[in-house]
Design an enzyme around this catalytic site. Structure first.
Site, PDB file in Angstrom:
ATOM      1  N   ASP A 147      -6.308  -3.301 -15.037  1.00 36.20           N
ATOM      2  CA  ASP A 147      -7.092  -3.869 -13.951  1.00 36.20           C
ATOM      3  C   ASP A 147      -6.962  -5.385 -13.975  1.00 36.20           C
ATOM      4  O   ASP A 147      -5.894  -5.910 -14.308  1.00 36.20           O
ATOM      5  CB  ASP A 147      -8.551  -3.415 -14.091  1.00 36.20           C
ATOM      6  CG  ASP A 147      -9.219  -3.178 -12.750  1.00 36.20           C
ATOM      7  OD1 ASP A 147      -9.526  -4.172 -12.076  1.00 36.20           O
ATOM      8  OD2 ASP A 147      -9.413  -2.003 -12.383  1.00 36.20           O
ATOM      9  N   PRO A 155     -22.617  -9.281 -22.404  1.00 35.02           N
ATOM     10  CA  PRO A 155     -23.478  -8.693 -23.445  1.00 35.02           C
ATOM     11  C   PRO A 155     -23.337  -7.187 -23.599  1.00 35.02           C
ATOM     12  O   PRO A 155     -23.626  -6.655 -24.679  1.00 35.02           O
ATOM     13  CB  PRO A 155     -24.897  -9.077 -22.995  1.00 35.02           C
ATOM     14  CG  PRO A 155     -24.762  -9.460 -21.547  1.00 35.02           C
ATOM     15  CD  PRO A 155     -23.391 -10.022 -21.393  1.00 35.02           C
ATOM     16  N   HIS A 180     -13.490  -7.222 -11.019  1.00 33.90           N
ATOM     17  CA  HIS A 180     -13.273  -5.800 -10.824  1.00 33.90           C
ATOM     18  C   HIS A 180     -13.046  -5.073 -12.157  1.00 33.90           C
ATOM     19  O   HIS A 180     -13.653  -4.024 -12.431  1.00 33.90           O
ATOM     20  CB  HIS A 180     -12.074  -5.588  -9.893  1.00 33.90           C
ATOM     21  CG  HIS A 180     -11.877  -4.177  -9.443  1.00 33.90           C
ATOM     22  ND1 HIS A 180     -11.076  -3.286 -10.115  1.00 33.90           N
ATOM     23  CD2 HIS A 180     -12.372  -3.508  -8.369  1.00 33.90           C
ATOM     24  CE1 HIS A 180     -11.069  -2.117  -9.477  1.00 33.90           C
ATOM     25  NE2 HIS A 180     -11.857  -2.227  -8.411  1.00 33.90           N
ATOM     26  N   THR A 196     -29.899  -2.901 -23.909  1.00 31.90           N
ATOM     27  CA  THR A 196     -29.404  -3.976 -23.037  1.00 31.90           C
ATOM     28  C   THR A 196     -28.738  -3.392 -21.802  1.00 31.90           C
ATOM     29  O   THR A 196     -27.918  -2.472 -21.909  1.00 31.90           O
ATOM     30  CB  THR A 196     -28.384  -4.849 -23.781  1.00 31.90           C
ATOM     31  OG1 THR A 196     -29.015  -5.431 -24.921  1.00 31.90           O
ATOM     32  CG2 THR A 196     -27.837  -5.952 -22.889  1.00 31.90           C
ATOM     33  N   ASN A 272      -9.761   4.051  -0.960  1.00 33.51           N
ATOM     34  CA  ASN A 272     -10.980   3.832  -0.180  1.00 33.51           C
ATOM     35  C   ASN A 272     -10.708   3.631   1.314  1.00 33.51           C
ATOM     36  O   ASN A 272     -11.440   2.929   1.990  1.00 33.51           O
ATOM     37  CB  ASN A 272     -11.725   2.596  -0.714  1.00 33.51           C
ATOM     38  CG  ASN A 272     -12.062   2.706  -2.186  1.00 33.51           C
ATOM     39  OD1 ASN A 272     -12.302   3.800  -2.694  1.00 33.51           O
ATOM     40  ND2 ASN A 272     -12.062   1.573  -2.866  1.00 33.51           N
ATOM     41  N   ASP A 310      -7.451  15.723  -7.100  1.00 31.05           N
ATOM     42  CA  ASP A 310      -7.648  16.745  -8.139  1.00 31.05           C
ATOM     43  C   ASP A 310      -9.117  17.020  -8.422  1.00 31.05           C
ATOM     44  O   ASP A 310      -9.500  18.146  -8.721  1.00 31.05           O
ATOM     45  CB  ASP A 310      -6.968  16.301  -9.439  1.00 31.05           C
ATOM     46  CG  ASP A 310      -5.468  16.212  -9.305  1.00 31.05           C
ATOM     47  OD1 ASP A 310      -4.835  17.248  -9.050  1.00 31.05           O
ATOM     48  OD2 ASP A 310      -4.925  15.090  -9.444  1.00 31.05           O
ATOM     49  N   SER A 333     -12.622   3.286  -7.157  1.00 34.22           N
ATOM     50  CA  SER A 333     -12.330   2.483  -8.353  1.00 34.22           C
ATOM     51  C   SER A 333     -13.331   2.758  -9.466  1.00 34.22           C
ATOM     52  O   SER A 333     -13.036   2.534 -10.645  1.00 34.22           O
ATOM     53  CB  SER A 333     -12.375   0.986  -8.018  1.00 34.22           C
ATOM     54  OG  SER A 333     -11.198   0.588  -7.388  1.00 34.22           O
TER      55      SER A 333
END
Length: 586
Positions: A147, A155, A180, A196, A272, A310, A333
């Protein structure tokens, strides 16, 4: 033999006959879950192995397994008798303790604030909590995220990101300058149950960030192909591709085929554009193409569909890591890394699975939505992590069968003298990993074999009763045993008053020796020579049970000058003779 444990002996027989199946957890309203039909028993120190096995043997029972080094034995008891037997064992003074084999449950939830506040709907939709009861991922199930890189200082990604590579700029800095890749990485495997931010799907699987998209979110097929190969060569179990276009590519297909041949599972976003045009690399062979669903299990209008899809997975309003913060994101994504992380859970639950098996488990254990069976909207169904992971555990059932051991010789109750051969063999439903021969609890021989023999020189053992035991182990740690009790009897020589003869054959008188000197002694007796002793300068140097003994003397440590050699020969009646002194020089 005292009839100390009549109840234990009867029930061990029953348990041994039904031992060997898959152990199913049993839960009761009045207590925690435990393994059905099993008790853990530790005999007290006053009860030795011979007695314990006699108790079992009296009822044709067998010991099914043990906890190594703790002396705790596993017995199996019918469910209807379990409580009664447990109570009886606890009352018996010759049992240190007896208890049920309780089940420790993995924590099936996370304490991350956004998750506990109900902001991550997709986790419960795919039943990730049921998967977490089995596994939360593993270091061996690495997820390569191809990516825009990842934010190493986020964090919820601290400690989760392996050293990556930047194929855009050709360096080792895989930092994210788009956002992304950080979102995709967090959706798959953000640090979870850490109090967190967000929870992820496979929070104990590491992420390998490979930067193939630049700051604008664009990347070349060549860099993507290089990164796929890099991920495969680095041992990534899962490769996630939340990227693509409608351009078919032999380069991408070749890279995918290479990764597939290396055992990787490749997961990719279906796109998309809201249409059914094939989207690559999702539409490549050997790639799992993932379309999106929303919280109502419907296809969002923007999600691609088509015959190349699939499986489907949540992809709308997914809360995840983004830049240095958190954000709700939508798109296939994010459906893709959720599916990729589930594949990591499957591979962690059963590491022996091939990539073909992992994919098969994902597809066959999805929830069938829309038209019955496969359809172009949901593929084989919407992802179900819980079902897929639980199904993975049943592919290779746990081996609970101990090896069967046959002690071929000596026979039980045999009276032994001289050198005796102990011989045993073992068979197992999977395979014998090693065997041991023990005499009175001490290991005298062992090997990674299923046939083992040992020559026991009983003339070197005191007369009396001995327990001979053979143990066989399989790879799962199951132990099979065979025991016998024998008696060692030393021959008594009556009226033997003839002492042996003995002489030092070499070196001869006056010889100069150096290095390692070979000292040969010859002895004879009218019955038998039992031992030969060699003395050097009046100190016993070595002994041998051979009448024709050969000793090695390292003269490097001896002083220069003359040295006296003398041998003694003994017979069974205690007669002894000394040889003539031989003087040698260094």
């Amino acid at each position: 033999m005292p009839n100390s444990f009549p109840l234990l002996r009867r029930l061990l027989l029953i348990s041994a006959l039904i031992y060997g199946g898959v152990l199913a957890p049993q839960a009761h309203a009045d207590g925690p879950a435990f393994v059905s039909e099993r008790l853990l028993v530790k005999p007290a120190k006053g009860l030795n192995e011979v007695d314990l096995h006699a108790f079992l043997s009296a009822e044709d029972a067998v010991e099914v397994n043990e906890v190594p080094r703790l002396g705790i034995r596993q017995i199996r008891v019918p469910a209807h008798a379990l409580e009664r037997v447990l109570a009886a064992l606890k009352r018996n003074p010759r049992i240190e303790f007896a208890e049920k084999d309780y089940i420790a449950q993995a924590i099936g939830t996370a304490n991350d604030p956004y998750y506990t506040a109900g902001n991550q709907w997709h986790i419960s939709t795919i039943q990730a909590q049921a998967a977490w009861d089995v596994t939360t991922g593993s270091s061996g199930a690495v997820i390569a995220v191809l990516d825009s890189g990842a934010n190493y200082s986020h964090p919820d990604l601290l400690g989760k990101l392996l050293p990556g590579y930047d194929f855009v700029n050709g360096d080792n800095d895989a930092s994210d300058d788009n956002g992304h890749g950080t979102g995709v990485s967090g959706a798959a495997a953000a640090a979870s149950n850490n109090g967190t931010g967000v929870a992820s799907i496979a929070w104990d699987s590491p992420v390998l960030p490979l930067k193939v998209l630049d700051a604008t979110g664009s990347g070349s097929h060549s860099n993507i192909a290089r990164a796929i190969n890099y991920a495969a060569d680095s041992g990534a179990r899962i490769i996630n591709l939340s990227l693509g276009s409608t351009s078919n590519s032999s380069t991408l297909q070749s890279a995918v085929n290479y990764a597939w041949s290396k055992g990787a599972v490749i997961i990719a976003a279906a796109g998309n554009d809201g249409n059914d045009l094939p989207f690559y690399p999702a539409a490549c062979q050997n790639v799992v193409a993932v379309s999106a669903t929303n919280s109502s299990d419907l296809r969002p209008s923007w999600s691609n569909f088509g015959s190349y899809v699939d499986i489907s997975a949540p992809g709308e309003s997914i809360l995840t890591t983004y830049h240095s913060d958190y954000a709700y994101v939508s798109g296939t994504s994010f459906s893709s890394p959720i599916a990729a992380a589930t594949a990591a859970l499957v591979a962690s639950a059963e590491p022996k699975l091939s990539n073909v098996q992992v994919v098969d488990l994902l597809l066959k254990n999805s929830d069938d939505l829309g038209a019955l069976g496969y359809d172009v909207i949901y593929g084989h169904g919407r992802l179900n992590a819980g079902r897929a992971v639980i199904a993975a555990k049943s592919v290779y059932p746990a081996d609970s069968s101990a090896p069967a051991v046959t002690l071929n010789s000596p026979a039980d109750g045999a009276v032994l003298s001289g050198t005796v051969q102990i011989s045993a063999s073992a068979v197992d439903n999977v395979g014998v990993s090693r065997m041991e021969i023990l005499i009175n609890g001490a290991v005298v021989s062992q090997g990674a074999v299923n046939n083992l023999a040992y020559s026991w020189a009983t003339q070197q053992s005191a007369a009396g009763s001995y327990q001979v035991e053979v143990r066989a182990y399989d790879a799962a740690g199951n132990i099979g045993r065979s025991l016998t009790t024998v008696t060692v009897q030393q021959p008594v020589v009556v009226g033997d008053v003839t002492a042996p003869t003995v002489a030092i054959v070499s070196p001869q008188e006056g010889t100069v020796v150096s290095g390692t000197a070979r000292i040969q002694v010859a002895a004879k007796d009218n019955v038998a020579v039992t031992e030969v002793w060699l003395y050097i300068d009046g100190q016993r140097f070595a002994t041998s049970t051979s009448a024709n003994a050969v000793f090695s003397w390292n003269t490097k440590k001896a002083a220069r000058g003359a040295h006296k050699l003398q041998a003694y020969a003994y017979d069974a009646a205690g007669n002894v003779t000394a040889s003539t002194l031989v003087t040698v020089y260094k």
